[in-house]
Structures are given as structure tokens and as C-alpha cells.
Design a protein around this motif. Structure first.
Motif, PDB file in Angstrom:
ATOM      1  N   SER A 246       2.731   2.378   0.623  1.00 46.66           N
ATOM      2  CA  SER A 246       2.693   2.965   2.281  1.00 46.66           C
ATOM      3  C   SER A 246       1.332   4.324   2.274  1.00 46.66           C
ATOM      4  N   ALA A 247       0.766   4.868   1.725  1.00 46.88           N
ATOM      5  CA  ALA A 247      -0.154   5.832   1.152  1.00 46.88           C
ATOM      6  C   ALA A 247      -1.235   4.757   1.934  1.00 46.88           C
ATOM      7  N   GLU A 248      -1.395   3.906   0.759  1.00 49.87           N
ATOM      8  CA  GLU A 248      -3.029   3.059   1.004  1.00 49.87           C
ATOM      9  C   GLU A 248      -2.461   2.578   2.130  1.00 49.87           C
ATOM     10  N   ARG A 249      -1.867   2.107   3.180  1.00 48.20           N
ATOM     11  CA  ARG A 249      -1.416   1.522   4.702  1.00 48.20           C
ATOM     12  C   ARG A 249      -2.454   3.168   5.284  1.00 48.20           C
ATOM     13  N   ALA A 250      -1.354   3.540   4.812  1.00 45.62           N
ATOM     14  CA  ALA A 250      -2.322   5.019   6.348  1.00 45.62           C
ATOM     15  C   ALA A 250      -3.525   5.311   5.575  1.00 45.62           C
ATOM     16  N   ALA A 251      -3.932   5.527   4.182  1.00 41.96           N
ATOM     17  CA  ALA A 251      -5.668   5.351   4.480  1.00 41.96           C
ATOM     18  C   ALA A 251      -6.568   4.524   4.711  1.00 41.96           C
ATOM     19  N   GLN A 252      -5.954   3.292   4.865  1.00 38.29           N
ATOM     20  CA  GLN A 252      -6.716   2.013   5.920  1.00 38.29           C
ATOM     21  C   GLN A 252      -6.792   2.689   7.084  1.00 38.29           C
ATOM     22  N   ALA A 253      -5.177   2.848   8.175  1.00 38.14           N
ATOM     23  CA  ALA A 253      -5.514   3.471   9.248  1.00 38.14           C
ATOM     24  C   ALA A 253      -6.730   4.705   9.425  1.00 38.14           C
TER      25      ALA A 253
END
Length: 390
Positions: free
Chosen positions: A146-153
């Protein structure tokens, strides 16, 4: 008896009719040619008009009439972008408002980019902490994802903010460009972003329609080029005469300035007539007759485009016909007649005539070669009148 004879002879000589003084000519056997004469002019067979493809400022040309041009090489015209137009007070105010709005929109886009970068940095830090906690077994793998997805967004948001900032920069530049004064637009550009026009054919410059620098619109004619050596002749003739002319007929060209007579041939009689007002103010229906030159002018003498010539279309000719002057004829009953010199007396002789030229007429019957006839008969002559050569 002697005085009586002398008196009678004197009275006869005194009161007898006097002989009329007339001009006497002979019937001749000579060549004759019947022609239709008209003024014509030469023209290049193929004329190319070079026009402006775009709107802009036409630069002054260095070419002159008669200069040689080479196909796809010789530059005949250059057109550069025109200067900006002057703005009226309302347009000026609107343009300044658009500039200020574009500048404000750029500031908003810049703030959004800063916010997106801050969120991206925070998301990157969260990803780093999540990896550390996962390594210790404190959080599950799902939180790391979830943290990596938020960083990509957040990274995508930064890129979108950067693109939005570029759009605002372009809008600001466009708004500023609307305020550029005319003296600082096209004339200050270096090098010139010109549209270059080249000659489409080999030949010479026939006519320059726009010589000086000026603003032109699309389709404005600039120059005419063609080959002046490849000439044809066109003459506008009365439709009454044009219907008698056929393609292939011989044409005599004179009165063009040279000492020689040139030959041509009729190529086409155009099927469309037009109305032309003569010098006397009379409306006439005329037809263009186009002719091809057979002979070329001698060396040192040349014809050019739109030169004046005299054309004579040969309708009929013969090497030997009986001819008399046209001025010797007069109307007699339902035909024509002449006065023949019959031993000093005028004798009325009906004749049958054929072809006629400007000054002579063909005699078919009624006269023989060598007969003496009266030229310019007047009302004082009649059959049997005494005549004497002037």
C-alpha cells in the motif's frame, strides 16, 4: 462655196460634243490573292502566372523583365511573415488581462507542483519506513504494498503538475506575444522564415506584377514567366469573317517591324465570341483566331510577347487571272459593267466578276486581256460618249 464650207466646218467644230478626259487602264493577267486582313499580336504559347501561396510581406525582387529563369532553381519571389497588427484600446486591455490571467494560472500551477512534490517526498519516506518495519516483522506485506502504491500515485501527480506548469507557461507566452508591437515582430526576425517561390519552367520573365515590397494575400499574382521563343499569334476577327476561316489555312505576317514577310498557319478558331467596342463606338462580335508561326525571324531581329503584327489569312489565290481595278466598275441593270475605249468612244460592256481583293477584281467574262477600260467613271459618261485619255 468655199466660204460656206469653211463656215459649216467651223460651226461643226464649235458645237460638237467635247471629248471627256478619263483615266484609261488595261485588263491584265496577273497573280491574285484574296485575304482577310486584321491586326494581331504575338503571345507566348505557355504563360505561367506565379501567385502568392500565403499571406505575408513580399520582399522586393531583384529580377527584371527579360531576365532568364531556370526551372526549380531561380528564386522569383520571397514572402516573409507580416508584422502584427496594431491593437485598439479595447483589444489592448483584453490582451493585458489575458496576460495577467495566464501569469496567475502559472503561479497556481507552480504551487500545485510544490504540493505534489511534498506529497511524493512524504510517500517515499513512508515506503522506506514500511520496508524497515516489514523486515523486523512488525507489519504485514500488504501495508508495504500500500505504501509503494501511494508513492507511485504521488509521483504521477508530480508529473501531471509539471505538465500543467508547461501548459501555463505556453499560455503566458501566447498572451505576451499578443502584446508584441508591429515594429518588433517579423522585421526583427533573423534569419527570415520566408516562403521561397521558384520558377516552374525555363524561360524569361515576361512581366513583373508586384515589384516593390508590399503585403500580399493568398492568390495575388506576382509575376509572369514563359518562353518568348515559343510564340503563337492571336487575332480577334469579326465573327462574320471568322466563320470563313478553317484550320490549316495559310497566313501572311507583315508589318511587324522586320523587312521580311513571315508565314504562319491557322491552328484553331475559338468557338466562343465576345463583344468588343470599336473606335467608332460600335459593338462588334469578335472571335480569336490562333495561328502558329512557320518561319522564324532572321538573326538579329526577334519577336517578343504581346508584339503587334498584321495578319492576312489567305482565302483564295491564283497565279494568273484577268483583273481590273475595282474602281472601274459601276452598277448596270442587275449586274456590273465597265466603259471600254472603243476608238475614242465609251462603250458600255457588262462583265461577270469573281473574287475581289482590296483594289482589284477578277473578271470571268465580258473582257479580254489588253482591253482598254475607263477607270473612275463619272455621271457625265454614257454609252457612245467621246473620251480622251487624260
Amino acid at each position: 462655196l468655199v466660204p460656206g464650207l469653211v463656215l459649216t466646218l467651223s460651226m461643226f467644230m464649235l458645237f460638237r460634243p467635247r471629248a471627256e478626259l478619263v483615266d484609261i487602264v488595261e485588263v491584265k493577267l496577273q497573280p491574285m490573292r484574296v485575304t482577310i486582313d486584321e491586326e494581331g499580336k504575338t503571345r507566348a504559347r505557355e504563360i505561367f502566372t506565379i501567385s502568392a501561396p500565403v499571406q505575408g510581406r513580399l520582399l522586393r525582387t531583384r529580377l527584371k523583365e527579360g531576365d532568364r529563369v531556370v526551372a526549380n532553381q531561380t528564386v522569383v519571389a520571397e514572402i516573409e511573415p507580416s508584422d502584427a497588427e496594431f491593437l485598439d484600446p479595447r483589444s489592448q486591455a483584453e490582451s493585458e488581462a489575458l496576460r495577467d490571467a495566464a501569469a496567475a494560472a502559472r503561479e497556481v500551477a507552480l504551487a500545485e507542483l510544490k504540493q505534489a512534490k511534498a506529497e511524493r517526498d512524504f510517500a517515499s519516506a513512508e515506503v522506506k519506513r514500511a520496508h524497515e518495519l516489514y523486515a523486523k516483522g512488525t507489519i504485514p506485506r500488504q501495508q508495504v504494498d500500500s505504501a509503494e502504491r501511494a508513492a507511485q500515485a504521488t509521483q504521477a501527480a508530480v508529473e501531471a503538475a509539471m505538465g500543467n506548469l508547461k501548459v501555463r507557461d505556453y499560455e503566458l507566452n501566447r498572451a505576451r506575444a499578443r502584446l508584441v508591437p508591429p515594429t518588433g515582430s517579423a522585421s526583427s526576425q533573423s534569419p527570415c522564415a520566408c516562403v521561397t517561390l521558384r520558377s516552374p519552367v525555363d524561360g524569361r520573365v515576361l512581366r513583373i506584377l508586384q515589384r516593390s515590397e508590399t503585403i500580399v494575400t493568398p492568390g495575388a499574382p506576382l509575376m509572369e514567366v514563359g518562353d518568348p521563343r515559343d510564340l503563337e499569334i492571336v487575332a480577334d476577327m469579326l465573327s462574320y469573317d471568322a466563320v470563313k476561316i478553317r484550320p490549316g489555312q495559310q497566313v501572311i505576317i507583315d508589318g511587324w517591324g522586320g523587312n521580311e514577310v513571315l508565314l504562319a498557319r491557322v491552328r484553331i478558331v475559338e468557338p466562343f465570341a465576345f463583344t468588343k467596342t470599336s473606335a467608332l463606338g460600335i459593338e462588334e462580335q469578335r472571335v480569336n483566331v490562333v495561328m502558329d508561326l512557320i518561319d522564324e525571324p532572321s538573326d538579329g531581329v526577334s519577336l517578343g510577347h504581346a508584339f503587334r503584327v498584321n495578319v492576312r489569312v489567305v482565302m483564295w489565290q491564283s497565279d494568273a487571272v484577268k483583273t481590273i481595278p475595282l474602281t472601274a466598275l459601276y452598277r448596270h441593270e442587275n449586274g456590273w459593267a465597265v466603259y471600254v475605249d472603243n476608238g475614242g468612244f465609251a462603250r458600255t460592256t457588262p462583265v461577270t466578276i469573281g473574287h475581289s481583293s482590296n483594289l482589284d477584281v477578277e473578271v470571268i467574262s465580258g473582257l479580254e486581256v489588253g482591253d482598254r477600260i475607263v477607270q473612275h467613271p463619272n455621271d457625265s459618261l454614257s454609252d457612245g460618249t467621246r473620251i480622251r485619255r487624260r
